[in-house]
Design an enzyme around this catalytic site. Structure first.
Site, PDB file in Angstrom:
ATOM      1  N   GLY A   1       0.819  -1.212   0.000  1.00 45.16           N
ATOM      2  CA  GLY A   1       0.000   0.000   0.000  1.00 45.16           C
ATOM      3  C   GLY A   1       0.851   1.259   0.000  1.00 45.16           C
TER       4      GLY A   1
ATOM      5  N   ASP B   1       4.980  -9.939   6.375  1.00 46.89           N
ATOM      6  CA  ASP B   1       4.274 -10.981   5.629  1.00 46.89           C
ATOM      7  C   ASP B   1       5.100 -11.575   4.489  1.00 46.89           C
ATOM      8  OD1 ASP B   1       2.212 -10.381   7.301  1.00 46.89           O
ATOM      9  OD2 ASP B   1       0.839  -9.640   5.765  1.00 46.89           O
TER      10      ASP B   1
ATOM     11  N   MET C   1       0.271 -13.959  11.726  1.00 46.46           N
ATOM     12  CA  MET C   1      -0.126 -13.020  10.675  1.00 46.46           C
ATOM     13  C   MET C   1       0.188 -13.604   9.297  1.00 46.46           C
ATOM     14  SD  MET C   1       0.586  -9.212  12.162  1.00 46.46           S
ATOM     15  CE  MET C   1      -0.523  -8.525  13.396  1.00 46.46           C
TER      16      MET C   1
HETATM   17  O1  F6P Z   1       0.729  -6.346   6.535  1.00 40.79           O
HETATM   18  C1  F6P Z   1       1.305  -6.785   7.700  1.00 40.79           C
HETATM   19  C2  F6P Z   1       0.267  -7.128   8.711  1.00 40.79           C
HETATM   20  O2  F6P Z   1       1.025  -7.549   9.775  1.00 40.79           O
HETATM   21  C3  F6P Z   1      -0.769  -8.172   8.293  1.00 40.79           C
HETATM   22  O3  F6P Z   1      -0.354  -9.487   8.407  1.00 40.79           O
HETATM   23  C4  F6P Z   1      -1.908  -7.865   9.226  1.00 40.79           C
HETATM   24  O4  F6P Z   1      -3.138  -8.288   8.696  1.00 40.79           O
HETATM   25  C5  F6P Z   1      -1.838  -6.389   9.319  1.00 40.79           C
HETATM   26  O5  F6P Z   1      -0.491  -6.023   9.156  1.00 40.79           O
HETATM   27  C6  F6P Z   1      -2.379  -5.861  10.629  1.00 40.79           C
HETATM   28  O6  F6P Z   1      -2.087  -4.508  10.745  1.00 40.79           O
HETATM   29  P1  F6P Z   1      -2.695  -3.545  11.859  1.00 40.79           P
HETATM   30  O7  F6P Z   1      -3.072  -4.372  13.028  1.00 40.79           O
HETATM   31  O8  F6P Z   1      -1.619  -2.572  12.161  1.00 40.79           O
HETATM   32  O9  F6P Z   1      -3.863  -2.909  11.225  1.00 40.79           O
END
Ligand code: F6P
Length: 379
Positions: A120, A143, A185
């Protein structure tokens, strides 16, 4: 900031991960040696626009941050630039914000802006570049799902934390003869589940890339029990869809943010508990795997990314992102990089090795069958 020297800016966007500070340190140390001043924008892209927020960065205020988790610049995966972009999806950023960001860079005489982020944040960097701004990207995410680079920093640290969790769960699961489920995650890809599952001796690994069923998982637990194995460890990625295809996530009224995944571990535990009439417990590792000290591998990768990003700025190679293509660190256009998602290949050697050891991916494929397939493929 009044300065006569050319200046390099840096910001960290999206979810944090171990190694961000190592990038910032590497940027500052290498840029300083090339004669640049440095400035860090705060809270991701938000720092570029009203109210503009930044801090001068130098050797002093970036010393001793190599091993610190998080980011000294702060980050956000919400805010005015967040446009639910990435992996090809594009939502145009408000032109007024792009113009403000350009004004900020010109006012501070920033001749190159290094944007550290995941899919993003890099998609936002690309829009800044298309608006004419001198942007260079650095990929990050625990990830490890960015296809343009062999590894992102943060991933190795997350795997280490998840493996440590499995090591701990082993002893308590064995003591109580329990089935235990660890949710890790992994939004689009099961890299953390796969690597930690293998390194931590998991018995079942559930990932988004391999469709699975409760029947197959139950059959595996039952087969283990028939062999006298009284405890079973299951690792599941947050993005592993249920057998009916649905993702487990929290309800959110916040249209600005991506769906908050989480809860698959509890769903698996509840379903298995009912079907097996056994005690099944779930643990959600959550943000523990995003925090803390980066591993040596991540420090090394982050340091190389930071130094190489400064090199790209120095050479005027804007619109490029650094990537690791072993054994080299090199530049690649951000525009192409953000379209490549890296997911686990169900036929990969890691998956095959796990199956050969008797690990189940919940798809009912027997280890012997897999090993035979592997030898057939090798001819
Ligand atoms: O993109 C990395 C990540 O750790 C994903 O695995 C997870 O879904 C997301 O970030 C969660 O992000 P946050 O809790 O900061 O919204």
């Amino acid at each position: 900031m009044a300065t006569r020297k050319p200046c390099i800016g840096v910001l960290t966007g999206g979810g944090d991960c171990p190694g961000l500070n190592a990038v910032i340190r590497a940027v500052v140390k290498s840029a300083t040696r090339l004669g640049y001043d440095c400035v860090g924008f705060l809270r991701g892209y938000e720092g570029l626009v009203d109210p503009v927020s930044y801090m001068p960065l130098d050797r002093q205020n970036t010393s001793e941050i190599l091993l610190r988790g998080g980011t000294i610049l702060g980050s956000t995966n919400k805010g005015r630039f967040t446009a639910l972009v990435g992996h090809g999806e594009r939502v145009r950023i408000d032109p007024d914000l792009l113009a403000q960001a350009g004004d900020t860079l010109r006012r501070l005489r920033v001749s190159g802006l290094i944007c550290v982020g995941g899919d993003g944040s890099l998609a936002i960097a690309q829009q800044l570049f298309e608006h004419g701004l001198p942007v260079v990207g650095v990929p990050k995410t625990i990830d490890n799902d960015l296809g343009a680079t062999a590894f992102t920093f943060g991933f190795d640290s997350a795997v280490a934390t998840a493996t440590d969790a499995l090591d701990r769960l082993h002893t308590t699961a064995a003591s109580h003869e329990r089935v235990m489920v660890l949710e890790v995650m992994g939004r689009h890809a099961g890299w953390i589940a796969l690597h930690a599952g293998i390194a931590g001796g998991g018995d079942v690994i559930l990932v988004p890339e391999i469709p699975w069923t409760f029947e197959a998982v139950c059959a595996h637990v039952t087969a283990r029990e028939a062999e006298g194995r009284r405890s079973t460890l299951i690792v599941v990625a947050e993005g592993a869809a249920l057998p009916d295809g649905g993702l487990v996530h929290e309800a959110t009224a916040d249209a600005q943010r991506q769906v908050k995944l989480g809860g698959i571990g509890q769903r698996v535990a509840a379903e298995l508990g009912a079907r097996l009439d056994r005690e099944v417990r779930a643990v959600v590792l959550g943000h523990l795997q995003r925090g803390g000290t980066p591993t040596p591998f991540d420090r090394l990768l982050a340091t190389q990314f930071g130094a190489h990003a400064v090199g790209l700025v120095h050479d005027g190679r804007f619109g490029e992102m650094v990537r690791y293509r072993p054994p080299h660190i090199e530049g690649v256009p951000i525009a192409t990089a953000i379209h490549e998602l890296s997911v686990v290949d169900p036929a990969s050697s890691a998956v095959r090795a796990a199956r050969a050891l008797g690990v189940s991916f919940g798809d009912g494929v027997a280890a012997t069958e897999t090993a035979a397939r592997g030898s057939a493929a090798r001819g």
